[in-house]
Design an enzyme around this catalytic site. Structure first.
Site, PDB file in Angstrom:
ATOM      1  N   LYS A 158     -23.223   0.250  -8.869  1.00 45.12           N
ATOM      2  CA  LYS A 158     -21.932   0.799  -8.421  1.00 45.12           C
ATOM      3  C   LYS A 158     -20.968  -0.321  -8.009  1.00 45.12           C
ATOM      4  O   LYS A 158     -19.786  -0.321  -8.391  1.00 45.12           O
ATOM      5  CB  LYS A 158     -22.164   1.767  -7.255  1.00 45.12           C
ATOM      6  N   CYS A 168     -11.732   1.588  -2.826  1.00 39.98           N
ATOM      7  CA  CYS A 168     -12.925   1.239  -3.611  1.00 39.98           C
ATOM      8  C   CYS A 168     -12.823  -0.148  -4.221  1.00 39.98           C
ATOM      9  O   CYS A 168     -13.542  -1.066  -3.849  1.00 39.98           O
ATOM     10  CB  CYS A 168     -13.105   2.263  -4.717  1.00 39.98           C
TER      11      CYS A 168
HETATM   12  N1  SAJ Z   1      -4.925  -0.701 -11.311  1.00 39.46           N
HETATM   13  C1  SAJ Z   1      -4.126  -1.652 -11.923  1.00 39.46           C
HETATM   14  N2  SAJ Z   1      -4.229  -1.815 -13.266  1.00 39.46           N
HETATM   15  C2  SAJ Z   1      -5.085  -1.063 -14.035  1.00 39.46           C
HETATM   16  C3  SAJ Z   1      -5.907  -0.115 -13.408  1.00 39.46           C
HETATM   17  C4  SAJ Z   1      -5.800   0.043 -12.040  1.00 39.46           C
HETATM   18  O1  SAJ Z   1      -3.345  -2.346 -11.259  1.00 39.46           O
HETATM   19  O2  SAJ Z   1      -5.101  -1.259 -15.249  1.00 39.46           O
HETATM   20  C5  SAJ Z   1      -4.866  -0.539  -9.842  1.00 39.46           C
HETATM   21  C6  SAJ Z   1      -4.435   0.847  -9.407  1.00 39.46           C
HETATM   22  O3  SAJ Z   1      -3.044   0.978  -9.416  1.00 39.46           O
HETATM   23  C7  SAJ Z   1      -5.024   0.912  -8.027  1.00 39.46           C
HETATM   24  C8  SAJ Z   1      -6.324   0.140  -8.168  1.00 39.46           C
HETATM   25  O4  SAJ Z   1      -6.171  -0.667  -9.327  1.00 39.46           O
HETATM   26  O5  SAJ Z   1      -4.207   0.268  -7.067  1.00 39.46           O
HETATM   27  C9  SAJ Z   1      -7.554   0.974  -8.314  1.00 39.46           C
HETATM   28  O6  SAJ Z   1      -7.297   2.108  -9.116  1.00 39.46           O
HETATM   29  P1  SAJ Z   1      -8.313   2.649 -10.218  1.00 39.46           P
HETATM   30  O7  SAJ Z   1      -7.670   3.812 -10.868  1.00 39.46           O
HETATM   31  O8  SAJ Z   1      -8.736   1.547 -11.097  1.00 39.46           O
HETATM   32  O9  SAJ Z   1      -9.597   3.029  -9.423  1.00 39.46           O
HETATM   33  P2  SAJ Z   1      -9.912   3.910  -8.107  1.00 39.46           P
HETATM   34  O10 SAJ Z   1      -9.977   2.982  -6.940  1.00 39.46           O
HETATM   35  O11 SAJ Z   1      -9.036   5.094  -8.000  1.00 39.46           O
HETATM   36  O12 SAJ Z   1     -11.386   4.431  -8.492  1.00 39.46           O
HETATM   37  C10 SAJ Z   1     -12.391   3.475  -8.792  1.00 39.46           C
HETATM   38  C11 SAJ Z   1     -13.088   3.896 -10.104  1.00 39.46           C
HETATM   39  N3  SAJ Z   1     -13.960   2.827 -10.565  1.00 39.46           N
HETATM   40  C12 SAJ Z   1     -13.908   2.369 -11.856  1.00 39.46           C
HETATM   41  O13 SAJ Z   1     -13.145   2.805 -12.665  1.00 39.46           O
HETATM   42  C13 SAJ Z   1     -14.895   1.306 -12.217  1.00 39.46           C
HETATM   43  C14 SAJ Z   1     -13.890   5.168  -9.865  1.00 39.46           C
HETATM   44  O14 SAJ Z   1     -14.645   5.515 -11.007  1.00 39.46           O
HETATM   45  C15 SAJ Z   1     -14.824   5.007  -8.658  1.00 39.46           C
HETATM   46  O15 SAJ Z   1     -15.555   6.192  -8.378  1.00 39.46           O
HETATM   47  C16 SAJ Z   1     -13.957   4.697  -7.452  1.00 39.46           C
HETATM   48  O16 SAJ Z   1     -13.302   3.442  -7.698  1.00 39.46           O
HETATM   49  C17 SAJ Z   1     -14.833   4.603  -6.223  1.00 39.46           C
HETATM   50  O17 SAJ Z   1     -14.826   5.562  -5.434  1.00 39.46           O
HETATM   51  O18 SAJ Z   1     -15.572   3.629  -6.081  1.00 39.46           O
END
Ligand code: SAJ
Length: 402
Positions: free
Chosen positions: A207, A261
């Site tokens: 994870k 996360c």
């Molecule tokens: N972000 C970017 N660029 C991207 C993707 C995301 O800047 O291309 C930023 C988002 O705006 C945000 C942050 O990253 O600020 C995180 O967003 P996210 O959509 O990537 O992820 P979370 O935090 O909403 O959810 C993540 C997910 N993990 C993965 O995709 C590996 C989710 O599956 C997990 O369950 C969650 O963390 C968790 O609870 O750990």
């Protein structure tokens, strides 16, 4: 006893606990959800929700309406206990396991022989065994013989939680084989994805690795955005083109990485193995420094005006959610305010009010701003066209304005 009649006690009714509890309630389980905040408990018992997540309101209403979901301040006896409490870090980036410790102590008096205790909270390697199982054992439970303990990390993406709760593959790692088998049987009763068996330590590390993988990849995109800005190249166009290579898949730059996360979990790896986590640590630093770069951009633009009006679009940590935890957008808006770079006006369509900033409709922010800072790619902002915003200075941190 058939599995659908099992009683489930879910500790923590936040972004993971509440969707899980209500989903199980609609699948015929008898679910008791526990939260420390009385207003959260009251809201849920009225069939309503305290967070923004698509379709969660319908699910909670249905689970509470059928009598299968009740919320309370105290745990009750159950067949399966699910711990879904936060695991933040402390000031020095060391994990704060106090919520898991508290939750385990609170369920301990209600746990009986035959019960399964599942830790869903994202946790540093060793937590399932050295915190959850250890506390339960200290409280007199015979772990492995009578009480079974497993880690099954949540993997759902905010904004898509209800779909992903059912569709995603799940990793289940027990502290022994019997615990793993019991937990697999439980998840197979409501998950359509594959449920994969391992041990607790591997599940914990898997994870953390998933989120560190995403963090490192976003850091790569964010670093490219600084390089391209200096080289006068549109980074989003460049990434789109590079991604046409069959083996390249770069993520999107943004104003930084937020949420509870991805901005947190990689630190658990760094804290446990500081000598060997250079890349993971550096990615965190790259992503954490991006908000300062955005503020510098705003400062440079503000200098061109006598009394600049700075309009900010979005406060949440990512698109179409109301979650402000570790939000880079909120951090940037606070800095603009603190450094008095201009008159600040803010829109956040997913929140009705904020205690630090007055919120305006986004159309009004666009109309009044001299400098428009787009911080979150909410659906309301995705249709914005550069040709309609010619009058103002646009700083688009998400590359949504075309
Ligand atoms: N972000 C970017 N660029 C991207 C993707 C995301 O800047 O291309 C930023 C988002 O705006 C945000 C942050 O990253 O600020 C995180 O967003 P996210 O959509 O990537 O992820 P979370 O935090 O909403 O959810 C993540 C997910 N993990 C993965 O995709 C590996 C989710 O599956 C997990 O369950 C969650 O963390 C968790 O609870 O750990």
């Amino acid at each position: 006893m058939t599995i659908t009649k099992q009683k489930i006690c879910v500790i923590g009714l936040g972004y993971i606990g509440l969707p899980t509890a209500s989903l199980l309630g609609t699948k015929g389980f008898q679910v008791h959800g526990v939260d420390v905040t009385p207003s959260v408990v009251d809201t849920i018992n009225q069939g309503r929700i305290h967070i923004v997540e698509p379709d969660l309101d319908i699910l909670v209403k249905s689970a509470v309406g059928s009598g299968n979901l009740r919320a309370g301040l105290e745990p009750v006896e159950a067949d399966v206990f699910i711990l879904a409490v936060p695991t933040p870090f402390k000031d020095d980036h060391q994990p704060d396991l106090s919520y898991i410790e508290d939750a385990t102590r609170r369920i301990a008096p209600y746990v009986k022989p035959g019960n399964l205790v599942i830790l869903e909270s994202t946790s540093p390697v060793g937590t399932t065994e050295n915190v959850v199982a250890k506390i339960l054992s200290e409280e007199g439970h015979k772990i492995g013989d009578e009480v079974f303990v497993a880690h099954c990390p949540e993997r759902v993406l905010p904004g898509r939680i209800l779909t992903e709760l059912v569709e995603n593959d799940r990793i289940v790692g027990g502290i022994d084989e019997k615990s793993t088998a019991k937990a697999i049987e439980f998840y197979n009763s409501f998950v359509r994805g594959e449920v994969l068996a391992t041990n607790a330590r591997t599940a914990e590390m898997a994870k953390l690795t998933e989120n560190a993988f995403r963090d490192v990849n976003i850091a790569f995109a964010n670093e490219l955005s600084l390089i391209c800005d200096e080289q006068e190249i549109n980074v989003w166009e460049m990434i789109e083109l590079a991604n046409r290579h069959p083996r390249v898949n770069i993520l999107q730059p943004g104003p930084g990485v937020g949420g509870h996360c991805i901005a947190v979990d990689p630190w658990f790896i760094v804290a446990a193995s500081p000598k060997h986590s250079n890349l993971i640590r550096m990615a965190r630093k790259v992503n954490d420094s991006k908000p300062d770069w955005v503020v510098d951009k705003v400062r440079a633009s503000a200098k061109k005006f006598k009394h600049p009006i700075i309009g900010c679009l979005g406060l949440s940590f990512k698109a179409d959610v109301d979650d402000l935890r570790e939000s880079p957008a909120l951090g940037i808006v606070r800095q603009i305010h603190k450094q008095q770079l201009g008159e600040l006006i803010v829109a956040e369509p997913n929140i009705s009010a904020h205690d630090e900033f007055d919120l305006l409709p986004y159309q009004e922010v666009i109309k009044r701003a001299d400098i428009l800072l787009l911080l979150v790619d909410h659906k309301e902002f995705r249709g914005l066209k550069a040709s309609d915003l010619k009058e103002l200075v646009l700083i688009d941190t998400r590359g949504v304005v075309r």
